[in-house]
Design an enzyme around this catalytic site. Structure first.
Site, PDB file in Angstrom:
ATOM      1  N   GLU A 140       0.264   5.202   0.727  1.00 63.54           N
ATOM      2  CA  GLU A 140      -0.635   6.272   1.175  1.00 63.54           C
ATOM      3  C   GLU A 140      -0.145   7.632   0.689  1.00 63.54           C
ATOM      4  O   GLU A 140       1.016   7.800   0.315  1.00 63.54           O
ATOM      5  CB  GLU A 140      -0.727   6.272   2.700  1.00 63.54           C
ATOM      6  CG  GLU A 140      -1.386   5.035   3.247  1.00 63.54           C
ATOM      7  CD  GLU A 140      -1.484   5.018   4.757  1.00 63.54           C
ATOM      8  OE1 GLU A 140      -2.120   4.100   5.272  1.00 63.54           O
ATOM      9  OE2 GLU A 140      -0.921   5.910   5.433  1.00 63.54           O
ATOM     10  N   ASN A 187       0.830  -1.197   0.000  1.00 67.53           N
ATOM     11  CA  ASN A 187       0.000   0.000   0.000  1.00 67.53           C
ATOM     12  C   ASN A 187       0.867   1.249   0.000  1.00 67.53           C
ATOM     13  O   ASN A 187       1.953   1.275   0.581  1.00 67.53           O
ATOM     14  CB  ASN A 187      -1.001   0.003   1.162  1.00 67.53           C
ATOM     15  CG  ASN A 187      -0.389  -0.120   2.536  1.00 67.53           C
ATOM     16  OD1 ASN A 187       0.540  -0.882   2.753  1.00 67.53           O
ATOM     17  ND2 ASN A 187      -0.924   0.631   3.493  1.00 67.53           N
ATOM     18  N   GLU A 243      -3.344  -4.565  -3.115  1.00 68.60           N
ATOM     19  CA  GLU A 243      -3.975  -5.459  -4.090  1.00 68.60           C
ATOM     20  C   GLU A 243      -4.155  -4.769  -5.435  1.00 68.60           C
ATOM     21  O   GLU A 243      -3.841  -5.325  -6.486  1.00 68.60           O
ATOM     22  CB  GLU A 243      -5.337  -5.944  -3.589  1.00 68.60           C
ATOM     23  CG  GLU A 243      -5.291  -6.690  -2.278  1.00 68.60           C
ATOM     24  CD  GLU A 243      -5.557  -5.787  -1.071  1.00 68.60           C
ATOM     25  OE1 GLU A 243      -4.869  -4.752  -0.921  1.00 68.60           O
ATOM     26  OE2 GLU A 243      -6.451  -6.116  -0.277  1.00 68.60           O
ATOM     27  N   CYS A 302     -10.442  -4.524   0.535  1.00 66.52           N
ATOM     28  CA  CYS A 302     -11.501  -3.516   0.657  1.00 66.52           C
ATOM     29  C   CYS A 302     -12.451  -3.643  -0.535  1.00 66.52           C
ATOM     30  O   CYS A 302     -12.208  -4.418  -1.464  1.00 66.52           O
ATOM     31  CB  CYS A 302     -10.896  -2.111   0.736  1.00 66.52           C
ATOM     32  SG  CYS A 302     -10.270  -1.483  -0.850  1.00 66.52           S
ATOM     33  N   CYS A 356     -10.824  -3.004  -3.955  1.00 66.84           N
ATOM     34  CA  CYS A 356      -9.958  -4.123  -4.341  1.00 66.84           C
ATOM     35  C   CYS A 356     -10.778  -5.341  -4.738  1.00 66.84           C
ATOM     36  O   CYS A 356     -10.426  -6.053  -5.685  1.00 66.84           O
ATOM     37  CB  CYS A 356      -8.999  -4.458  -3.202  1.00 66.84           C
ATOM     38  SG  CYS A 356      -7.758  -3.175  -2.945  1.00 66.84           S
ATOM     39  N   CYS A 360      -4.173   0.796  -2.568  1.00 69.12           N
ATOM     40  CA  CYS A 360      -4.049  -0.448  -1.797  1.00 69.12           C
ATOM     41  C   CYS A 360      -3.046  -1.386  -2.472  1.00 69.12           C
ATOM     42  O   CYS A 360      -2.818  -1.310  -3.682  1.00 69.12           O
ATOM     43  CB  CYS A 360      -5.393  -1.149  -1.711  1.00 69.12           C
ATOM     44  SG  CYS A 360      -6.703  -0.199  -0.924  1.00 69.12           S
TER      45      CYS A 360
END
Length: 160
Positions: free
Chosen positions: A64, A62, A75, A112, A115, A73
């Site tokens: 940010e 990830n 994924e 999430c 994803c 993310c």
């Protein structure tokens, strides 16, 4: 007349010692790559590893950004990379591992919603399921045989 639509979802719980060689390798790679995640705001490190049909494994974590939601993310980062660079190679499996900064134990994590929809997109593209392996804090892996186990009412292929 009203109808009721019911969906059943299930995950297989597998102790780390009982994973196949390829599953174990994917989880290991996801654990390794999460250590270099850029997560200064959430302090939640996530790593993902994807196995392509040609046997190659790619990883991402990830990333940010202070301008939320600019980050990405793990994924989606790894799937975007492999589909951008190897658009004709089917992803077979994706493994996800996470932990909070300054904690040794791995966190329970599932993809999430964004994803999940991204995984769905590539299942639809290739007409095949992508196995999802999610490390939990009890030294086990939760295994979904495809995204429908995590996203039962997804956008594509919804036939009611």
């Amino acid at each position: 007349m009203n109808r009721k639509i019911e969906v059943t979802a299930s995950l297989e719980v597998i102790p780390l010692g009982l994973l196949t060689e390829s599953e174990s390798k994917l989880i290991h790679k996801a654990k390794e790559i999460l250590e270099s995640a850029h997560a200064p705001y959430s302090k939640f490190l996530v790593g993902a590893a994807v196995l392509l049909e040609n046997g190659e494994i790619f990883v991402a974590n990830n990333q940010e950004n202070v301008s939320f939601p600019v980050g990405i993310c793990a994924e989606r980062a790894v799937l975007s990379y492999v589909m951008g660079n190897f658009p004709n190679l089917k992803p077979l499996k994706i493994a996800i591992a996470a932990r909070r900064l300054n904690e040794k134990a791995y966190a329970y994590v599932t993809p999430c919603g964004m994803c999940r929809q991204t995984i769905n997109e590539y299942e639809v593209k290739f007409g095949d399921k992508i196995e999802i392996l999610m490390l939990n804090g009890q030294e086990e892996v939760l295994k979904a045989d495809g995204i429908e186990q995590l996203l039962p009412f997804r956008f594509h292929n919804l036939h009611l």
